[in-house]
Design a protein around this motif. Structure first.
Motif, PDB file in Angstrom:
ATOM      1  N   PRO A  99      -4.036   3.673 -12.778  1.00 34.42           N
ATOM      2  CA  PRO A  99      -2.243   4.012 -12.139  1.00 34.42           C
ATOM      3  C   PRO A  99      -1.093   3.554 -13.011  1.00 34.42           C
ATOM      4  O   PRO A  99      -0.687   3.320 -14.505  1.00 34.42           O
TER       5      PRO A  99
ATOM      6  N   ASP B 111       0.728  -1.404   0.058  1.00 39.06           N
ATOM      7  CA  ASP B 111       0.239  -0.191   0.189  1.00 39.06           C
ATOM      8  C   ASP B 111       1.105   0.989   0.164  1.00 39.06           C
ATOM      9  O   ASP B 111       1.498   1.783   1.100  1.00 39.06           O
ATOM     10  N   ILE B 112       0.968   1.875  -1.196  1.00 37.72           N
ATOM     11  CA  ILE B 112       1.839   3.336  -1.268  1.00 37.72           C
ATOM     12  C   ILE B 112       0.349   3.923  -1.052  1.00 37.72           C
ATOM     13  O   ILE B 112      -0.524   4.479  -1.246  1.00 37.72           O
TER      14      ILE B 112
ATOM     15  N   LYS C  97      -6.232   1.828  -7.631  1.00 40.09           N
ATOM     16  CA  LYS C  97      -7.193   2.773  -7.619  1.00 40.09           C
ATOM     17  C   LYS C  97      -7.889   3.088  -6.688  1.00 40.09           C
ATOM     18  O   LYS C  97      -8.923   3.126  -6.987  1.00 40.09           O
TER      19      LYS C  97
ATOM     20  N   LYS D 107       4.461   9.767  -5.857  1.00 47.11           N
ATOM     21  CA  LYS D 107       3.728   7.660  -6.020  1.00 47.11           C
ATOM     22  C   LYS D 107       3.697   6.890  -6.806  1.00 47.11           C
ATOM     23  O   LYS D 107       3.791   5.893  -6.898  1.00 47.11           O
ATOM     24  N   GLY D 108       3.387   6.884  -7.815  1.00 47.39           N
ATOM     25  CA  GLY D 108       3.314   6.210  -8.935  1.00 47.39           C
ATOM     26  C   GLY D 108       4.721   5.422  -9.307  1.00 47.39           C
ATOM     27  O   GLY D 108       5.409   4.340  -9.522  1.00 47.39           O
TER      28      GLY D 108
ATOM     29  N   SER E 234       1.497   2.253 -12.768  1.00 46.71           N
ATOM     30  CA  SER E 234       1.973   0.737 -12.714  1.00 46.71           C
ATOM     31  C   SER E 234       1.815  -0.045 -13.544  1.00 46.71           C
ATOM     32  O   SER E 234       2.008  -0.712 -13.736  1.00 46.71           O
TER      33      SER E 234
ATOM     34  N   GLU F 217      -1.914   1.891  -5.869  1.00 48.27           N
ATOM     35  CA  GLU F 217      -1.407   3.145  -6.134  1.00 48.27           C
ATOM     36  C   GLU F 217      -2.227   4.610  -5.843  1.00 48.27           C
ATOM     37  O   GLU F 217      -3.190   4.519  -6.839  1.00 48.27           O
TER      38      GLU F 217
ATOM     39  N   HIS G  23       0.348  10.720 -12.539  1.00 54.52           N
ATOM     40  CA  HIS G  23       1.229   9.859 -11.584  1.00 54.52           C
ATOM     41  C   HIS G  23       2.935  10.270 -13.551  1.00 54.52           C
ATOM     42  O   HIS G  23       1.382   9.213 -13.937  1.00 54.52           O
TER      43      HIS G  23
ATOM     44  N   ALA H 141      -2.668  -3.406  -9.687  1.00 56.61           N
ATOM     45  CA  ALA H 141      -2.809  -1.948  -9.288  1.00 56.61           C
ATOM     46  C   ALA H 141      -4.049  -1.814  -8.925  1.00 56.61           C
ATOM     47  O   ALA H 141      -4.785  -1.188 -10.598  1.00 56.61           O
TER      48      ALA H 141
ATOM     49  N   ALA I  11       5.877   3.070  -7.339  1.00 55.50           N
ATOM     50  CA  ALA I  11       5.234   1.745  -6.925  1.00 55.50           C
ATOM     51  C   ALA I  11       5.703   0.966  -8.546  1.00 55.50           C
ATOM     52  O   ALA I  11       5.723  -0.082  -8.145  1.00 55.50           O
TER      53      ALA I  11
ATOM     54  N   ILE J  33      -0.310  -3.744  -5.461  1.00 56.10           N
ATOM     55  CA  ILE J  33      -0.357  -3.289  -5.095  1.00 56.10           C
ATOM     56  C   ILE J  33      -1.154  -1.413  -4.754  1.00 56.10           C
ATOM     57  O   ILE J  33      -2.305  -1.100  -6.138  1.00 56.10           O
TER      58      ILE J  33
END
Ligand code: IMP
Length: 455
Positions: free
Chosen positions: A72, A13-14, A47, A24-25, A74, A234, A56, A45, A28, A232
């Motif tokens: 994201p 968890d970012i 959102k 953040k992006g 990601s 993001e 991002h 990923a 990740a 993940i």
């Protein structure tokens, strides 16, 4: 033999603990690619909130820029599918345009999922947003003008259509959109503004293109648990932009605490293996509202130029200043398992320190760990008191260069000292450091491997 880890069926968890734009992006994506090299694949990923109010971005190692707003970042890694959770919003035409742009860049989006509960951003919400900003006058929020607050507000009023309403029959779509327009027009006419009508075909055209991705994202969680897939999170925005514990009213309209994000996305707490708070080596903010360490002089300008600190969505220059440990610790206490007294917590916390290289070449690095007037170590709950706060600054010697360095112990001693200061002041173990926009420009620390249970 495949690398062993403890991430199966869970999320990394970012979390951005400031006013967004902390990287953040790219963090990740850097984590995903690092894990891929070890043979560990992130499949989804998520959102959890927001839409195209965030941007991002990053840079591939060939120097080309990549960026996304609604999906994201990601998804730029192979095999990662975007999941637009029910806590996020869908601006239909912008989503189709972004998906088209990313596909043209070679990103495979066939596995994208959009939750049917997502509120849809309607064209009239932008008129309402303009009216709201005008009504607030000089003390307006300075939003990104993507109608984020209005879309969330119409959900709270229970007047806003969701994706499921618009992918069903035309009658249902017309009825739901009409309801939203009725309220929007009541607001517009109350403000002396022209009422708006809608063309249902225009609204439904991009929706029809997105229909194939619409699903119940809760099913993905069930499959993740069953198959041990890894996700993940993001998010958009950051903790200080949250509309309860942020600098209200200079905030966005979603919940940006860790728990708030999970609640909006429908992710249970026990599915979070690791929280990665992002701490940029300095602070920035776009839009209006208090920012105790803002530097309106040369230091702020130097950071803005060197860090490319201009809003990704609006192009506005970001306000810049030294790191504020009072705010980091405020966010730590609000969001993360206690790293001092609760070592046994199954959710691990390791920070990502971003953009360290932007401070390269500065003789002195300023930081703030207390306020004067009134004397405090955390922001006051009442926002009116924030405006009176004065940041007390301290300094630590700067360094020549960190960019290009791949190992912590090869960093200049002064940079190591600054990282040590961050570690000591925030009490959060450092998991990684980024020192350049390119995907390989990072330093992974032992603490990150430990948090992922990699051995
Ligand atoms: P909104 O999210 O467009 O309603 O904007 C509300 C406030 O949040 C404004 O001050 C925006 O500049 C800020 N904001 C929203 N999204 C982001 C982001 O991703 N990064 C930085 N600031 C943001």
């Amino acid at each position: 033999m495949p690398t062993r880890h403890t991430l199966a069926g869970q999320f990394i968890d970012i979390h951005d603990l400031a006013w967004g734009d902390q990287g953040k992006g790219s963090v990740a994506l850097k984590i995903i690619m690092f894990l891929q090299k070890l043979g560990i694949q992130i499949r989804y990923a998520w959102k959890p909130n927001g839409a195209n109010n965030s941007y991002h971005g990053g840079r591939k190692d060939d120097g080309s820029s990549i960026g996304s707003q609604i999906l994201p970042l990601s998804v730029f890694a192979d095999g990662v599918n975007a999941v637009i959770s029910p806590g996020a919003l869908v601006p239909p035409a912008d989503t189709v345009a972004e998906m088209q742009r990313l596909s043209e860049q070679g990103v495979d989006l066939s596995g994208t999922k959009i939750d049917g509960r997502c509120p849809v951003v309607l064209p009239v919400y932008k008129d309402v947003e303009q009216a709201c900003e005008q009504l607030m006058g000089a003390s307006n929020v300075g939003t990104t003008m993507k109608a984020i607050g209005q879309t969330y507000a119409f959900r709270a009023f229970r007047f806003g259509p969701r994706m499921y309403d618009l992918v069903d029959t035309r009658e249902r779509a017309v009825q739901k959109v009409s309801l939203a327009y009725n309220l929007a027009n009541a607001i517009l006419s109350g403000c002396g503004l022209e009422e708006q009508s809608f063309d249902i075909d225009e609204i439904l055209e991009p929706i029809q293109e997105l229909e194939q991705y619409v699903t119940d994202t809760q099913d993905i969680l069930k499959a993740m648990r069953k198959d041990g897939e890894i996700g993940i999170i993001e998010p958009g925005q950051g903790g200080l932009l949250g509309n309860i514990f942020g600098t209200y009213p200079g905030v966005t309209s979603s919940l940006t605490t860790v728990a708030g994000m999970l609640g909006q996305a429908g992710i249970p707490m026990d599915m979070v293996a690791v929280i990665v708070p992002i701490i940029k080596a300095y602070f920035t903010r776009v839009g209006n509202g208090p920012f105790p360490t803002e530097d309106k002089g040369m230091v702020g300008e130097q950071i803005r130029q060197r860090g490319g600190e201009y809003g990704g969505t609006t192009g506005r220059p970001r306000r810049c200043g030294p790191i504020d440990f009072n705010l980091v610790n405020y966010q730590r206490e609000l969001n993360y398992p206690d790293p001092i007294n609760n070592n046994e917590n199954p959710t691990k916390v390791v920070s990502a320190i971003t953009k360290l290289d932007v401070l390269d070449g500065m003789e002195q690095i300023q930081y703030c760990d207390s306020y004067g007037n009134p004397a405090l170590h955390e922001p006051p709950a009442d926002i009116e008191t924030w405006s009176a706060i004065k940041a007390n600054f301290k300094t630590i010697p700067g360094w020549d260069q960190t960019s290009g360095i791949r190992k912590h112990d090869q960093l200049p001693l002064e940079a190591q000292n600054y990282l040590h200061l961050i570690r000591e002041k925030t009490k959060i173990p450092i998991g990684m450091i980024t020192n350049g926009a390119m995907l390989s420009q990072m330093i992974i620390m032992e603490e990150m491997l430990k948090a992922f249970g990699i051995h």
